[in-house]
Design a protein around this motif. Structure first.
Motif, PDB file in Angstrom:
ATOM      1  N   ALA A  51      -9.921   7.286  -0.653  1.00  0.00           N
ATOM      2  CA  ALA A  51     -10.763   6.358   0.127  1.00  0.00           C
ATOM      3  C   ALA A  51      -9.879   5.309   0.800  1.00  0.00           C
ATOM      4  CB  ALA A  51     -11.786   5.692  -0.793  1.00  0.00           C
ATOM      5  N   ARG A  52      -8.856   4.843   0.076  1.00  0.00           N
ATOM      6  CA  ARG A  52      -7.959   3.827   0.655  1.00  0.00           C
ATOM      7  C   ARG A  52      -7.102   4.435   1.769  1.00  0.00           C
ATOM      8  NH1 ARG A  52      -4.417   0.562  -3.560  1.00  0.00           N
ATOM      9  NH2 ARG A  52      -3.130   2.428  -3.397  1.00  0.00           N
ATOM     10  N   LEU A  53      -6.707   5.717   1.597  1.00  0.00           N
ATOM     11  CA  LEU A  53      -5.954   6.404   2.665  1.00  0.00           C
ATOM     12  C   LEU A  53      -6.804   6.436   3.940  1.00  0.00           C
ATOM     13  CD1 LEU A  53      -3.240   8.164   3.023  1.00  0.00           C
ATOM     14  CD2 LEU A  53      -4.782  10.126   2.909  1.00  0.00           C
ATOM     15  N   ALA A 149      -3.846  -2.918   4.870  1.00  0.00           N
ATOM     16  CA  ALA A 149      -3.660  -1.469   5.071  1.00  0.00           C
ATOM     17  C   ALA A 149      -2.368  -1.065   4.373  1.00  0.00           C
ATOM     18  CB  ALA A 149      -3.559  -1.145   6.564  1.00  0.00           C
ATOM     19  N   LYS A 150      -2.358   0.124   3.776  1.00  0.00           N
ATOM     20  CA  LYS A 150      -1.138   0.595   3.086  1.00  0.00           C
ATOM     21  C   LYS A 150      -0.316   1.397   4.093  1.00  0.00           C
ATOM     22  CE  LYS A 150       0.228   2.594  -1.340  1.00  0.00           C
ATOM     23  NZ  LYS A 150       1.192   1.579  -1.777  1.00  0.00           N
ATOM     24  N   THR A 151       0.389   0.643   4.956  1.00  0.00           N
ATOM     25  CA  THR A 151       1.147   1.306   6.024  1.00  0.00           C
ATOM     26  C   THR A 151       2.537   1.682   5.527  1.00  0.00           C
ATOM     27  OG1 THR A 151       2.342  -0.567   6.973  1.00  0.00           O
ATOM     28  CG2 THR A 151       0.016  -0.324   7.611  1.00  0.00           C
ATOM     29  N   SER A 153       5.107   0.674   6.914  1.00  0.00           N
ATOM     30  CA  SER A 153       6.001  -0.440   7.273  1.00  0.00           C
ATOM     31  C   SER A 153       6.235  -1.322   6.047  1.00  0.00           C
ATOM     32  CB  SER A 153       5.385  -1.260   8.405  1.00  0.00           C
ATOM     33  OG  SER A 153       5.061  -0.420   9.482  1.00  0.00           O
ATOM     34  N   TYR A 154       7.031  -0.839   5.127  1.00  0.00           N
ATOM     35  CA  TYR A 154       7.271  -1.545   3.867  1.00  0.00           C
ATOM     36  C   TYR A 154       8.669  -2.162   3.805  1.00  0.00           C
ATOM     37  CZ  TYR A 154       3.192  -1.042   0.812  1.00  0.00           C
ATOM     38  OH  TYR A 154       1.959  -1.185   0.220  1.00  0.00           O
ATOM     39  N   ALA A 155       9.346  -2.287   4.967  1.00  0.00           N
ATOM     40  CA  ALA A 155      10.712  -2.828   4.923  1.00  0.00           C
ATOM     41  C   ALA A 155      10.723  -4.254   4.366  1.00  0.00           C
ATOM     42  CB  ALA A 155      11.344  -2.794   6.312  1.00  0.00           C
ATOM     43  N   LEU A 182      -1.041 -13.865  -3.604  1.00  0.00           N
ATOM     44  CA  LEU A 182      -1.411 -12.663  -2.851  1.00  0.00           C
ATOM     45  C   LEU A 182      -1.252 -11.441  -3.763  1.00  0.00           C
ATOM     46  CD1 LEU A 182       0.160 -13.686   0.563  1.00  0.00           C
ATOM     47  CD2 LEU A 182      -2.241 -13.766  -0.105  1.00  0.00           C
ATOM     48  N   GLU A 183      -0.121 -10.770  -3.695  1.00  0.00           N
ATOM     49  CA  GLU A 183       0.100  -9.562  -4.492  1.00  0.00           C
ATOM     50  C   GLU A 183       1.594  -9.378  -4.645  1.00  0.00           C
ATOM     51  OE1 GLU A 183      -1.389  -6.241  -2.109  1.00  0.00           O
ATOM     52  OE2 GLU A 183      -0.331  -7.006  -0.357  1.00  0.00           O
ATOM     53  N   GLY A 184       2.002  -8.327  -5.357  1.00  0.00           N
ATOM     54  CA  GLY A 184       3.412  -7.963  -5.383  1.00  0.00           C
ATOM     55  C   GLY A 184       3.698  -7.051  -4.200  1.00  0.00           C
ATOM     56  N   PRO A 185       4.992  -6.791  -3.901  1.00  0.00           N
ATOM     57  CA  PRO A 185       5.319  -5.886  -2.797  1.00  0.00           C
ATOM     58  C   PRO A 185       4.752  -4.479  -3.001  1.00  0.00           C
ATOM     59  CG  PRO A 185       7.248  -7.144  -3.435  1.00  0.00           C
ATOM     60  CD  PRO A 185       6.203  -7.427  -4.470  1.00  0.00           C
ATOM     61  N   THR A 186       4.592  -4.061  -4.255  1.00  0.00           N
ATOM     62  CA  THR A 186       3.938  -2.766  -4.531  1.00  0.00           C
ATOM     63  C   THR A 186       3.040  -2.883  -5.764  1.00  0.00           C
ATOM     64  OG1 THR A 186       5.786  -1.962  -5.889  1.00  0.00           O
ATOM     65  CG2 THR A 186       5.875  -1.419  -3.543  1.00  0.00           C
ATOM     66  N   SER A 187       2.413  -4.031  -5.948  1.00  0.00           N
ATOM     67  CA  SER A 187       1.558  -4.192  -7.136  1.00  0.00           C
ATOM     68  C   SER A 187       0.455  -5.216  -6.874  1.00  0.00           C
ATOM     69  CB  SER A 187       2.401  -4.660  -8.337  1.00  0.00           C
ATOM     70  OG  SER A 187       2.894  -5.966  -8.104  1.00  0.00           O
ATOM     71  N   THR A 188      -0.547  -5.182  -7.730  1.00  0.00           N
ATOM     72  CA  THR A 188      -1.648  -6.156  -7.696  1.00  0.00           C
ATOM     73  C   THR A 188      -1.422  -7.167  -8.820  1.00  0.00           C
ATOM     74  OG1 THR A 188      -3.083  -4.326  -7.059  1.00  0.00           O
ATOM     75  CG2 THR A 188      -4.174  -6.359  -7.726  1.00  0.00           C
ATOM     76  N   GLY A 209      -6.395  -2.751  -5.153  1.00  0.00           N
ATOM     77  CA  GLY A 209      -5.618  -1.848  -6.019  1.00  0.00           C
ATOM     78  C   GLY A 209      -6.498  -0.868  -6.773  1.00  0.00           C
ATOM     79  N   THR A 210      -6.083   0.370  -6.839  1.00  0.00           N
ATOM     80  CA  THR A 210      -6.857   1.357  -7.599  1.00  0.00           C
ATOM     81  C   THR A 210      -6.694   1.122  -9.109  1.00  0.00           C
ATOM     82  OG1 THR A 210      -5.079   2.999  -7.686  1.00  0.00           O
ATOM     83  CG2 THR A 210      -6.544   3.098  -5.772  1.00  0.00           C
ATOM     84  N   THR A 211      -5.509   0.655  -9.525  1.00  0.00           N
ATOM     85  CA  THR A 211      -5.280   0.402 -10.955  1.00  0.00           C
ATOM     86  C   THR A 211      -6.071  -0.833 -11.390  1.00  0.00           C
ATOM     87  OG1 THR A 211      -3.056   1.189 -10.511  1.00  0.00           O
ATOM     88  CG2 THR A 211      -3.460   0.233 -12.684  1.00  0.00           C
ATOM     89  N   GLN A 212      -6.041  -1.861 -10.553  1.00  0.00           N
ATOM     90  CA  GLN A 212      -6.846  -3.069 -10.842  1.00  0.00           C
ATOM     91  C   GLN A 212      -8.325  -2.685 -10.943  1.00  0.00           C
ATOM     92  OE1 GLN A 212      -8.584  -4.574  -7.735  1.00  0.00           O
ATOM     93  NE2 GLN A 212      -9.903  -5.429  -9.317  1.00  0.00           N
ATOM     94  N   SER A 246      -0.151  -1.463 -11.132  1.00  0.00           N
ATOM     95  CA  SER A 246      -0.098  -0.473 -10.050  1.00  0.00           C
ATOM     96  C   SER A 246      -0.124   0.900 -10.692  1.00  0.00           C
ATOM     97  CB  SER A 246       1.174  -0.630  -9.207  1.00  0.00           C
ATOM     98  OG  SER A 246       2.288  -0.175  -9.930  1.00  0.00           O
ATOM     99  N   SER A 247      -0.265   1.920  -9.850  1.00  0.00           N
ATOM    100  CA  SER A 247      -0.361   3.281 -10.370  1.00  0.00           C
ATOM    101  C   SER A 247       0.835   3.606 -11.262  1.00  0.00           C
ATOM    102  CB  SER A 247      -0.441   4.269  -9.208  1.00  0.00           C
ATOM    103  OG  SER A 247      -1.588   3.968  -8.437  1.00  0.00           O
ATOM    104  N   VAL A 248       2.036   3.250 -10.829  1.00  0.00           N
ATOM    105  CA  VAL A 248       3.232   3.595 -11.610  1.00  0.00           C
ATOM    106  C   VAL A 248       3.465   2.598 -12.751  1.00  0.00           C
ATOM    107  CG1 VAL A 248       5.758   3.735 -11.458  1.00  0.00           C
ATOM    108  CG2 VAL A 248       4.336   4.907  -9.761  1.00  0.00           C
TER     109      VAL A 248
HETATM  110  N1  PLP Z   1      -0.440  -3.863  -3.463  1.00  0.00           N
HETATM  111  C1  PLP Z   1       0.503  -3.225  -2.719  1.00  0.00           C
HETATM  112  C2  PLP Z   1       1.087  -3.926  -1.538  1.00  0.00           C
HETATM  113  C3  PLP Z   1       0.922  -1.930  -3.065  1.00  0.00           C
HETATM  114  O1  PLP Z   1       1.844  -1.306  -2.322  1.00  0.00           O
HETATM  115  C4  PLP Z   1       0.366  -1.311  -4.213  1.00  0.00           C
HETATM  116  C5  PLP Z   1       0.779   0.031  -4.624  1.00  0.00           C
HETATM  117  O2  PLP Z   1       1.801   0.539  -4.222  1.00  0.00           O
HETATM  118  C6  PLP Z   1      -0.579  -2.010  -4.964  1.00  0.00           C
HETATM  119  C7  PLP Z   1      -0.980  -3.278  -4.546  1.00  0.00           C
HETATM  120  C8  PLP Z   1      -1.187  -1.406  -6.203  1.00  0.00           C
HETATM  121  O3  PLP Z   1      -2.056  -0.364  -5.878  1.00  0.00           O
HETATM  122  P1  PLP Z   1      -2.436   0.812  -6.863  1.00  0.00           P
HETATM  123  O4  PLP Z   1      -2.913   0.191  -8.129  1.00  0.00           O
HETATM  124  O5  PLP Z   1      -3.510   1.535  -6.162  1.00  0.00           O
HETATM  125  O6  PLP Z   1      -1.202   1.636  -7.091  1.00  0.00           O
END
Ligand code: PLP
Length: 281
Positions: A51-53, A149-151, A153-155, A182-188, A209-212, A246-248
């Motif tokens: 759904a997020r994609l 948006a999960k683009t 562009s993550y530089a 806000l959030e982490g670079p790849t986490s909630t 976040g799907t994990t959140q 996050s997922s990982v």
């Molecule tokens: N926020 C950002 C910017 C992310 O890139 C991610 C995952 O990579 C998340 C939050 C956590 O999302 P999820 O729990 O769906 O992995």
């Protein structure tokens, strides 16, 4: 081990070239992605990831992804994975080649999960707050910034992680110009205080976040209250527990923030991880 499947369902050699040099995902970061955790052959939160994609693709005005095809693709990658335990499936969907036509590029790649992420789940992590450089009020005003948006562009996100690494810190927590989390670079970011879990709202420009989502669902069933609402950065240090999820990462406890030890949330972390894991039994 790595497993690659192209969007038409064919398995391909992950070590060989497959992407055209003018692919806009490569030259402009013009595309979207997802990373799905797979445990013992079962993808977690696949519906919310897909759904997020779709949402991310719509924000970039990409053609709507065929979610049934993506779901099949995840199954193909998982089916070809022969190692036990956990893996990640990364879904990549770009605008495709700029000059040679042909429409969007899509593939899914199965990847191992790094030992450090797994170790951090039990040891906990250190984190630093860093400026993200925008006021959440800009989200509504400037949809072209694609906040939320999960683009591809993550530089900037990766640069922030390298900055943290140079400081000897594991994780980053971005803060807006208005002083909200806000959030982490790849986490909630999730905080726990007095039986309530809180996380910042998507309206502040963070990714839902799907994990959140899974953690809050599980926690609510166990009697916790949950709130998706703005959090001030100065509330992080006084909460009963601070987590990056996050997922990982799953639910990873932050034990030190900006160089200062936080209240011990080891037990809380164990309890929240148990709730999260119980979602998949
Ligand atoms: N926020 C950002 C910017 C992310 O890139 C991610 C995952 O990579 C998340 C939050 C956590 O999302 P999820 O729990 O769906 O992995």
């Amino acid at each position: 081990m790595r497993v690659l499947a192209m969007l038409d369902g064919t398995l391909a050699d992950p070590g060989a070239p497959h992407i055209r040099v003018d692919d806009l995902g490569l030259t402009r970061g013009d595309g979207v992605f997802e990373t799905v955790l797979v445990v013992d052959g079962q993808p977690r939160e696949l519906g919310p990831h897909l759904a997020r994609l779709s949402r991310s693709a719509a924000m970039l005005e990409l053609p709507a992804p065929d979610l049934a095809a993506w779901e099949r693709l995840v199954g193909i990658v998982i089916g070809a994975w022969t190692e036990p335990g956990e893996m990640a499936v990364k879904l990549v969907y770009t605008r495709g080649p700029e000059y040679s036509g042909g429409g969007p590029t899509g593939y899914a790649i199965g990847l191992p999960i790094g030992g450090r992420a797994v170790r951090n789940r039990t040891s906990g992590v250190t984190a630093v707050t860093l400026e993200r450089g925008f006021d959440p009020a800009v989200v509504e005003r400037a949809p072209w910034l694609l906040l939320g948006a999960k683009t591809l562009s993550y530089a900037v996100n990766m640069a922030a992680m390298r900055h943290a690494e140079k400081l000897g810190v594991d994780e980053v927590i971005f803060v807006g110009d208005d002083g909200t989390v806000l959030e982490g670079p790849t986490s909630t970011v999730v905080v726990a205080s007095g039986g309530t879990l809180r996380t910042p709202p998507p309206s502040s420009g963070v990714l839902p976040g799907t994990t959140q989502g899974a953690l809050f669902r599980a926690a609510e069933r166990a009697g916790w209250s949950t709130k998706v609402e703005p959090l001030r950065a100065d509330e992080l240090a006084t909460a009963d527990g601070l987590f990056v999820v996050s997922s990982v990462r799953k639910v990873t406890r932050v034990h030190t923030l900006d160089g200062a030890a936080l209240p011990d949330a080891t037990e809380l972390g164990t309890a929240l991880n148990a709730l999260y894991e119980a979602e998949y039994r």
